[in-house]
Scaffold this motif. Structure first.
Motif, PDB file in Angstrom:
ATOM      1  N   PRO A 483       1.182  -1.263   0.117  1.00  0.00           N
ATOM      2  CA  PRO A 483      -0.099  -0.568   0.298  1.00  0.00           C
ATOM      3  C   PRO A 483       0.685   0.872  -0.365  1.00  0.00           C
ATOM      4  CG  PRO A 483      -0.766  -1.458   1.438  1.00  0.00           C
ATOM      5  CD  PRO A 483       0.397  -1.738   1.362  1.00  0.00           C
ATOM      6  N   VAL A 484       0.747   2.540  -0.952  1.00  0.00           N
ATOM      7  CA  VAL A 484       1.088   3.157  -0.897  1.00  0.00           C
ATOM      8  C   VAL A 484       0.700   4.460  -1.470  1.00  0.00           C
ATOM      9  CG1 VAL A 484       2.782   4.691  -2.448  1.00  0.00           C
ATOM     10  CG2 VAL A 484       3.206   2.401  -2.642  1.00  0.00           C
ATOM     11  N   ARG A 485       0.539   5.465  -0.025  1.00  0.00           N
ATOM     12  CA  ARG A 485      -0.081   7.214  -0.296  1.00  0.00           C
ATOM     13  C   ARG A 485       0.402   7.570  -1.840  1.00  0.00           C
ATOM     14  NH1 ARG A 485      -0.134   8.751   4.233  1.00  0.00           N
ATOM     15  NH2 ARG A 485      -2.142   7.716   4.934  1.00  0.00           N
ATOM     16  N   ILE A 486      -0.407   7.783  -2.894  1.00  0.00           N
ATOM     17  CA  ILE A 486       0.028   8.564  -3.790  1.00  0.00           C
ATOM     18  C   ILE A 486       0.079   9.912  -4.048  1.00  0.00           C
ATOM     19  CG2 ILE A 486      -2.301   8.917  -4.903  1.00  0.00           C
ATOM     20  CD1 ILE A 486       0.637   7.325  -6.388  1.00  0.00           C
ATOM     21  N   ALA A 487       0.298  10.174  -3.137  1.00  0.00           N
ATOM     22  CA  ALA A 487       0.543  11.808  -2.676  1.00  0.00           C
ATOM     23  C   ALA A 487       1.408  12.422  -2.250  1.00  0.00           C
ATOM     24  CB  ALA A 487      -0.320  12.709  -1.290  1.00  0.00           C
ATOM     25  N   SER A 488       1.923  11.131  -1.186  1.00  0.00           N
ATOM     26  CA  SER A 488       3.806  10.959  -0.951  1.00  0.00           C
ATOM     27  C   SER A 488       4.088  10.955  -2.057  1.00  0.00           C
ATOM     28  CB  SER A 488       4.226   9.949   0.115  1.00  0.00           C
ATOM     29  OG  SER A 488       2.901   9.691   1.421  1.00  0.00           O
ATOM     30  N   VAL A 489       4.629   9.845  -3.238  1.00  0.00           N
ATOM     31  CA  VAL A 489       5.082  10.403  -4.285  1.00  0.00           C
ATOM     32  C   VAL A 489       4.853  11.169  -4.974  1.00  0.00           C
ATOM     33  CG1 VAL A 489       4.889   8.829  -6.427  1.00  0.00           C
ATOM     34  CG2 VAL A 489       4.583   7.283  -4.551  1.00  0.00           C
ATOM     35  N   VAL A 490       3.815  11.733  -5.083  1.00  0.00           N
ATOM     36  CA  VAL A 490       3.846  12.325  -5.534  1.00  0.00           C
ATOM     37  C   VAL A 490       4.626  14.136  -5.305  1.00  0.00           C
ATOM     38  CG1 VAL A 490       2.455  14.764  -6.706  1.00  0.00           C
ATOM     39  CG2 VAL A 490       1.825  12.723  -7.043  1.00  0.00           C
ATOM     40  N   ASP A 491       5.106  14.173  -3.470  1.00  0.00           N
ATOM     41  CA  ASP A 491       5.468  14.935  -3.339  1.00  0.00           C
ATOM     42  C   ASP A 491       6.553  14.760  -3.110  1.00  0.00           C
ATOM     43  OD1 ASP A 491       3.199  16.527  -2.233  1.00  0.00           O
ATOM     44  OD2 ASP A 491       3.192  15.535  -0.319  1.00  0.00           O
ATOM     45  N   LEU A 492       6.759  13.429  -3.408  1.00  0.00           N
ATOM     46  CA  LEU A 492       8.641  13.744  -3.296  1.00  0.00           C
ATOM     47  C   LEU A 492       8.862  13.788  -4.412  1.00  0.00           C
ATOM     48  CD1 LEU A 492       8.814  10.099  -2.050  1.00  0.00           C
ATOM     49  CD2 LEU A 492       9.452  12.082  -1.245  1.00  0.00           C
ATOM     50  N   ALA A 493       8.887  13.221  -6.489  1.00  0.00           N
ATOM     51  CA  ALA A 493       8.773  13.581  -7.495  1.00  0.00           C
ATOM     52  C   ALA A 493       9.083  14.962  -7.914  1.00  0.00           C
ATOM     53  CB  ALA A 493       7.905  13.177  -7.823  1.00  0.00           C
ATOM     54  N   THR A 494       7.848  15.910  -7.065  1.00  0.00           N
ATOM     55  CA  THR A 494       7.712  16.803  -7.042  1.00  0.00           C
ATOM     56  C   THR A 494       8.900  18.155  -6.773  1.00  0.00           C
ATOM     57  OG1 THR A 494       6.287  17.265  -5.469  1.00  0.00           O
ATOM     58  CG2 THR A 494       5.205  17.411  -7.889  1.00  0.00           C
ATOM     59  N   THR A 495       8.912  17.570  -5.492  1.00  0.00           N
ATOM     60  CA  THR A 495      11.276  18.190  -4.170  1.00  0.00           C
ATOM     61  C   THR A 495      11.892  18.044  -5.510  1.00  0.00           C
ATOM     62  OG1 THR A 495       9.223  17.792  -2.486  1.00  0.00           O
ATOM     63  CG2 THR A 495      11.995  18.151  -2.298  1.00  0.00           C
ATOM     64  N   ALA A 520      -2.077   0.040  -4.753  1.00  0.00           N
ATOM     65  CA  ALA A 520      -1.149  -1.088  -4.212  1.00  0.00           C
ATOM     66  C   ALA A 520       0.356  -1.188  -5.176  1.00  0.00           C
ATOM     67  CB  ALA A 520      -2.052  -2.277  -4.342  1.00  0.00           C
ATOM     68  N   GLY A 521       0.988  -0.657  -5.037  1.00  0.00           N
ATOM     69  CA  GLY A 521       2.101  -0.976  -6.506  1.00  0.00           C
ATOM     70  C   GLY A 521       3.860  -0.765  -4.996  1.00  0.00           C
ATOM     71  N   ASP A 522       4.856  -0.300  -6.375  1.00  0.00           N
ATOM     72  CA  ASP A 522       6.156  -0.450  -6.146  1.00  0.00           C
ATOM     73  C   ASP A 522       6.562   1.075  -6.262  1.00  0.00           C
ATOM     74  OD1 ASP A 522       9.059   0.320  -5.548  1.00  0.00           O
ATOM     75  OD2 ASP A 522       9.453  -1.889  -6.543  1.00  0.00           O
ATOM     76  N   PRO A 523       7.150   2.176  -4.836  1.00  0.00           N
ATOM     77  CA  PRO A 523       6.574   3.350  -4.435  1.00  0.00           C
ATOM     78  C   PRO A 523       7.748   3.818  -5.263  1.00  0.00           C
ATOM     79  CG  PRO A 523       7.657   2.153  -2.634  1.00  0.00           C
ATOM     80  CD  PRO A 523       6.684   1.387  -3.129  1.00  0.00           C
ATOM     81  N   GLU A 524       8.626   3.286  -5.091  1.00  0.00           N
ATOM     82  CA  GLU A 524      10.277   4.051  -6.123  1.00  0.00           C
ATOM     83  C   GLU A 524       9.910   3.824  -7.487  1.00  0.00           C
ATOM     84  OE1 GLU A 524      13.692   0.893  -4.664  1.00  0.00           O
ATOM     85  OE2 GLU A 524      13.296   2.194  -2.969  1.00  0.00           O
ATOM     86  N   LEU A 525       9.284   2.172  -7.887  1.00  0.00           N
ATOM     87  CA  LEU A 525       8.839   2.681  -9.719  1.00  0.00           C
ATOM     88  C   LEU A 525       8.163   3.644  -9.956  1.00  0.00           C
ATOM     89  CD1 LEU A 525       8.508  -1.273 -10.371  1.00  0.00           C
ATOM     90  CD2 LEU A 525      10.657   0.672 -11.118  1.00  0.00           C
ATOM     91  N   LEU A 526       7.081   3.798  -9.494  1.00  0.00           N
ATOM     92  CA  LEU A 526       6.300   4.727  -9.511  1.00  0.00           C
ATOM     93  C   LEU A 526       6.775   6.343  -8.982  1.00  0.00           C
ATOM     94  CD1 LEU A 526       2.874   3.909  -6.756  1.00  0.00           C
ATOM     95  CD2 LEU A 526       3.703   3.690  -9.879  1.00  0.00           C
ATOM     96  N   GLU A 527       7.934   6.469  -8.320  1.00  0.00           N
ATOM     97  CA  GLU A 527       8.007   7.458  -8.164  1.00  0.00           C
ATOM     98  C   GLU A 527       9.071   8.083  -9.486  1.00  0.00           C
ATOM     99  OE1 GLU A 527      11.754  10.094  -5.619  1.00  0.00           O
ATOM    100  OE2 GLU A 527      11.239   8.102  -4.624  1.00  0.00           O
ATOM    101  N   ARG A 528       9.689   6.614 -10.184  1.00  0.00           N
ATOM    102  CA  ARG A 528      10.188   6.909 -11.410  1.00  0.00           C
ATOM    103  C   ARG A 528       9.746   7.411 -12.444  1.00  0.00           C
ATOM    104  NH1 ARG A 528      15.690   4.695 -11.308  1.00  0.00           N
ATOM    105  NH2 ARG A 528      16.044   4.315 -14.284  1.00  0.00           N
TER     106      ARG A 528
END
Length: 641
Positions: A483-495, A520-528
């Motif tokens: 489980p991944v909070r998608i908002a956190s992935v977006v924040d990391l990528a934009t930062t 449901a996913g891999d946060p590192e791949l989604l951020e990439r």
């Protein structure tokens, strides 16, 4: 010869009876029509005399009398009062007198009536010219009244009126004569019509009785038989009776019914044969193995044809064979020669799978057309099935080769990427060590080392992209998801990329609404994946420009979360958009402007998104910007990050 065809009909036949009857009936109708036409013509002529001569001539003659009367009234008033207004009636009457008589004359050619009307004209005009005109020209009044002169005027007026009465009497007598003629002719026409009608009806009744007795009853029986046959009572037959024509029709119908029964039985046999062929074709239509097809054909064909034996032999580099035999017989050696029979057919569509299908029947049983037809139909389906089986085998071989090539490709890419990564990492390490203290290195060599460093980093990023793409495609169904909070992935990528946007003179907007959405996913791949899209937006947007990333749950799809990255950059040509997600593909305008890139970013992003069960879409207009949307399914489990 054709005109006298009915003369060859036997005496008393329905043809002769009907022809004689209809001939007499036709004569009666013609006579009735001629008589009625003559009477109607006479009535029409009489009515025309009334409407075209008597009535119009009488009306015009009356107008002439009225016109002269008006003139007399006007002259008399002028004589008595000297008032010139009375002369208006005189002038009006004198103007209407001649046209009225001309109208009356135009409606008649009768010399008597024309003579009377001409007399009226002469007398009226003498009164107008010799008596009235001098008075109208004088001063008028009582002083102008002369008894002698009035007597002259009265004489002409009386003579005119006498002539007018004579014409009216002639018209009245003529009208009475025409009316009497019509009154006598109408009853005569009605009586003649009734008599001829009654005669015709009587004749029709007599003829109808004869037709009903001689033709109607046999024809009714013939009709009932036809209805029974139409209702599928195939055993119905006509009782032959009546005139010669009906007897011949009954015999023909019975013969036709017998032939129909024969054809129906034959058609039923053909339908059964085709049904058997379809059943065998359906059984082998879905089979893709040659041995299964051959065995299915011989089993079903032997049972359907009640044969002794059925066998197939196929030649080629891999010979195939199958056989069937009825219970009680021993299996046969398939290398024996086929007996001389017309139930042997060549099968196969290629030289590698060509052979013979043979059916062996009981010698006491004769071969029928149904047997041959069934065999021909089955051979057609068998050839198609063998062709499909050959194609399927070829497809399996090609697919196996392609799968092997794909595995070799992935292994090659993975191996080369690992082999390249090791020396590149070493080069990068030594470059960093040199760059830590470059005081003793001249500026020209420092610039060269900077170029080496940038290109080493480009190669290292390319190797990382190749490894990532290979890993994602090889294990897309086995990704380690949580489980991944998608908002956190977006924040990391934009930062991570906000400084790069600022350096490129771009404004950067983040609209992160889906704070509670989980995937449901891999946060590192989604951020990439997001980093690839954001870096593309920054790279292909010249400053000053704007980049926006929006994360929200769409109203129409509450079970998905959408991340849209929009820019105001150079856009992508329409003809390049269909190939953007291919490996190493770059748009024409990016290549023309020498913008660096490997062409793997979108391919990696799509593989990551599809590996997470989502989809990606791209909309772009040249020089207007690009919008890329990622849609991912929402997970119900709360996120850990």
């Amino acid at each position: 010869m054709r005109a006298a065809w009915w003369r060859d009909a036997p005496r008393g036949s329905a043809v002769r009876q009907l022809i004689v009857g209809f001939t007499v009936l036709t004569v009666l109708l013609v006579v009735a029509g001629v008589v009625r036409w003559a009477m109607i013509g006479h009535l029409t002529a009489s009515a025309r005399v009334l409407t075209e001569t008597i009535y119009p001539a009488g009306a015009a003659n009356t107008r002439a009398l009225q016109a002269l009367t008006d003139a007399e009234t006007g002259i008399r008033g002028y004589q008595l009062t000297a008032d010139a207004r009375f002369l208006d009636a005189y002038h009006r009457g004198s103007a209407e007198f001649a046209p009225a008589l001309d109208d009356a004359l135009s409606h008649t050619d009768d010399p008597t009536l024309r003579r009377l009307l001409e007399t009226e004209r002469v007398l009226g005009e003498r009164w107008l010219t010799e008596f009235a005109a001098p008075i109208a020209a004088g001063p008028g009044g009582p002083a102008a009244v002369s008894t002698a002169w009035d007597a002259v005027g009265k004489q002409w007026s009386d003579r005119f009126r006498a002539a007018h009465r004579e014409a009216e009497v002639w018209l009245t007598n003529k009208q009475a004569q025409v009316v009497r003629s019509i009154s006598r002719l109408v009853p005569l026409a009605e009586a003649t019509t009734i008599v001829l009608t009654l005669v015709s009806v009587g004749f029709v009744l007599v003829m109808a009785v004869r037709v009903v007795r001689g033709v109607g009853m046999p024809l009714s029986h013939l009709t009932r038989t036809l209805r029974r046959l139409a209702a599928a009572e195939h055993g119905a037959r006509v009782r032959v009776s009546g005139p010669a024509e009906l007897r011949e029709a009954g015999l023909s119908l019975n013969t036709l019914a017998e032939e129909s029964d024969r054809l129906r039985r034959l058609q039923q046999q053909q339908l059964e044969t085709r049904a058997l062929a379809r059943a065998i074709g359906g059984a082998i239509g879905d089979a893709l193995e040659t041995d299964v097809i051959l065995q299915e054909v011989v089993d079903r064909l032997g049972t359907a044809m009640h044969a002794d034996r059925v066998w197939i032999r196929l030649g080629g580099r891999a010979p195939r064979a199958a056989q069937w035999h009825r219970p009680g017989l021993e299996p046969m050696l398939l290398d024996r020669a086929a007996p001389g029979t017309d139930l042997s057919r060549q099968v196969g569509v290629t030289d590698e799978a060509r052979g013979v299908l043979t059916v062996e029947l009981d010698p006491r049983r004769a071969t029928t057309d149904d047997d041959r037809q069934l065999l021909d139909l089955v051979v057609e389906d068998l050839n198609r099935a063998l062709h499909h089986a050959a194609l399927h085998a070829q497809q399996r071989a090609v697919v196996a080769e392609l799968q092997a090539l794909d595995r070799h490709k992935d292994e090659f890419v993975s191996t080369i990427s690992h082999e390249l990564r090791t020396p590149l990492t070493s080069i990068q390490g030594y470059l960093e060590a040199i760059q830590d203290d470059m005081t003793a290195i001249p500026p020209a060599q420092q610039r060269m080392l900077g170029v080496v460093d940038r290109n080493a980093r480009r190669l290292l990023n390319l190797v990382d992209d190749l490894l990532t793409l290979s890993q994602v495609e090889a294990a897309s169904s086995e990704l380690e998801k949580r489980p991944v909070r998608i908002a956190s992935v977006v924040d990391l990528a934009t930062t991570s990329l906000a400084p790069a946007a600022t350096a490129a003179n771009l404004s950067f907007t983040v609209d992160n609404r889906a704070r509670d959405a989980h995937v449901a996913g891999d946060p590192e791949l989604l951020e990439r994946a997001l980093l690839h899209l954001l870096s593309n937006a920054i790279k292909f947007t010249p400053g000053p420009g704007h980049v926006t990333i929006r994360c929200a749950v769409p109203s129409g799809r509450p079970d998905h979360v959408e991340i849209t990255i929009s820019d105001t950059g150079m856009g992508i040509p329409r003809e390049d958009q269909a190939n953007l997600f291919r490996r190493f593909y770059r748009a024409a305008n990016a290549s023309e402007q020498a913008i660096q890139g490997s062409g793997l970013g979108l391919a990696i992003t799509r593989s990551i998104v599809e590996g997470h069960g989502g989809d990606i879409t791209l909309v772009s207009e040249l020089d207007q910007g690009t919008h890329v949307t990622i849609s991912l399914p929402v997970a119900l489990t709360p996120a850990l990050i």
